[in-house]
Design an enzyme around this catalytic site. Structure first.
Site, PDB file in Angstrom:
ATOM      1  N   SER A 127     -31.760 -31.064  -5.555  1.00  0.00           N
ATOM      2  CA  SER A 127     -30.831 -32.083  -6.496  1.00  0.00           C
ATOM      3  C   SER A 127     -30.434 -33.535  -5.847  1.00  0.00           C
ATOM      4  CB  SER A 127     -29.288 -32.180  -7.032  1.00  0.00           C
ATOM      5  OG  SER A 127     -28.524 -31.417  -5.789  1.00  0.00           O
ATOM      6  N   CYS A 128     -30.467 -33.225  -4.044  1.00  0.00           N
ATOM      7  CA  CYS A 128     -30.034 -34.969  -4.096  1.00  0.00           C
ATOM      8  C   CYS A 128     -30.245 -34.705  -2.357  1.00  0.00           C
ATOM      9  CB  CYS A 128     -29.214 -35.614  -3.856  1.00  0.00           C
ATOM     10  SG  CYS A 128     -28.041 -36.843  -3.261  1.00  0.00           S
ATOM     11  N   GLY A 129     -31.232 -35.944  -2.054  1.00  0.00           N
ATOM     12  CA  GLY A 129     -31.245 -35.780  -0.141  1.00  0.00           C
ATOM     13  C   GLY A 129     -30.192 -35.976   0.436  1.00  0.00           C
ATOM     14  N   VAL A 130     -29.731 -36.747  -0.114  1.00  0.00           N
ATOM     15  CA  VAL A 130     -27.769 -37.610   0.407  1.00  0.00           C
ATOM     16  C   VAL A 130     -27.182 -36.707   0.852  1.00  0.00           C
ATOM     17  CG1 VAL A 130     -26.853 -39.130   0.874  1.00  0.00           C
ATOM     18  CG2 VAL A 130     -28.921 -40.002  -0.244  1.00  0.00           C
ATOM     19  N   CYS A 131     -27.064 -35.261   0.120  1.00  0.00           N
ATOM     20  CA  CYS A 131     -26.376 -34.443   0.617  1.00  0.00           C
ATOM     21  C   CYS A 131     -26.260 -33.630   1.398  1.00  0.00           C
ATOM     22  CB  CYS A 131     -26.100 -33.372  -1.341  1.00  0.00           C
ATOM     23  SG  CYS A 131     -26.244 -33.832  -2.474  1.00  0.00           S
TER      24      CYS A 131
END
Length: 259
Positions: free
Chosen positions: A101-105
């Site tokens: 969903s989000c590579g920054v997580c």
């Protein structure tokens, strides 16, 4: 145009309101472990396929300067070994962990997101007609999305709209990494004369990856975030959002769009 067999899985579904039981296809999502020197440095949830490109694109986006990627010596499933001669494991204050969903997580601190990427130096200009055609051309090449309805895509185009590479994945950042990995293997980096097109919205991380790859123009079907716009302004990248039909919203560096 058929979806690759590794990208879609058959499941049973009950369709309402009539309660029909049928077979449907959903996007495959599995973990991929990325290793450097035999040491795990990242786990990402991805759609299988083009795993070496994904690992290379991820490492490039993180500033790790990879030289190549291959299956690990122990042939472990869902694992890629990256050759990065200059990699210093001590610089990592945590193991990377990304989700579909989000590579920054999972980043330990905002500073961990920042990757050195010079301001994009490109005089590329692209006609609005070409820009507005890219989402449709990308959609026509999304075989796995047509089968499942559950995959993001990134396409790499020439300035006249020729599709060079398209990759699909459950993670929008993975699709971008696969394209960057492909460009690395094809000796096309930096992408100073190319255009990236994504099937959804423009997040900060996608613009960051484009900056690291040296791409001057990013096109999206959806909207950019505020941080994506700030980064585009800072790195000299033209961001086009809501590109549909013959219209587009240009948020940064509008001089690159000819109309």
């Amino acid at each position: 145009m058929e979806a690759p067999p590794y990208s879609a899985a058959a499941v049973d579904v009950v369709r309402f309101p009539d309660g029909r039981s049928e077979q449907d296809h959903v996007a495959v999502e599995e973990p991929l472990e990325i290793r450097i020197g035999g040491r795990p440095v990242a786990v990402t949830m991805r759609t299988p396929g083009h795993d070496e490109e994904l690992a290379l694109g991820f490492c490039i986006s993180e500033g790790l300067r990879p030289a190549g990627a291959r299956l690990p010596d122990d042939l472990a499933a869902n694992t890629v070994e990256v050759d990065a001669p200059g990699f210093d494991p001590e610089r990592l204050q945590r193991s990377f962990y990304t989700t579909s969903s989000c590579g920054v997580c999972g980043k330990g601190a905002l500073e961990a997101v920042a990757v050195d990427a010079p301001r994009v130096d490109s005089s590329l200009r692209v006609p609005l007609a070409v820009v507005s055609s890219l989402p449709g051309r990308l959609r026509d090449a999304q075989a796995a999305f047509a089968a499942t309805g559950g995959l993001h895509a990134t396409g790499l185009f020439t300035a006249d709209g020729e599709l060079l590479c398209v990759r699909e994945d459950v993670g929008r950042h993975n699709a971008m990494d696969k394209v960057i990995g492909w460009a690395f293997l094809a000796d096309r980096l930096p992408l100073g004369e190319s255009v990236l097109c994504v099937s959804g919205r423009l997040s900060f991380e996608l613009v960051q990856k484009a900056a690291v790859a040296g791409c001057p123009l990013v096109v999206a079907v959806g909207a950019p975030s505020s941080l994506a716009v700030s980064l585009g302004q800072d790195r000299g990248i033209t961001l086009c959002g809501f590109v549909r039909g013959s219209t587009a919203n240009v948020y940064t560096e509008a001089w690159r769009i000819e109309h």
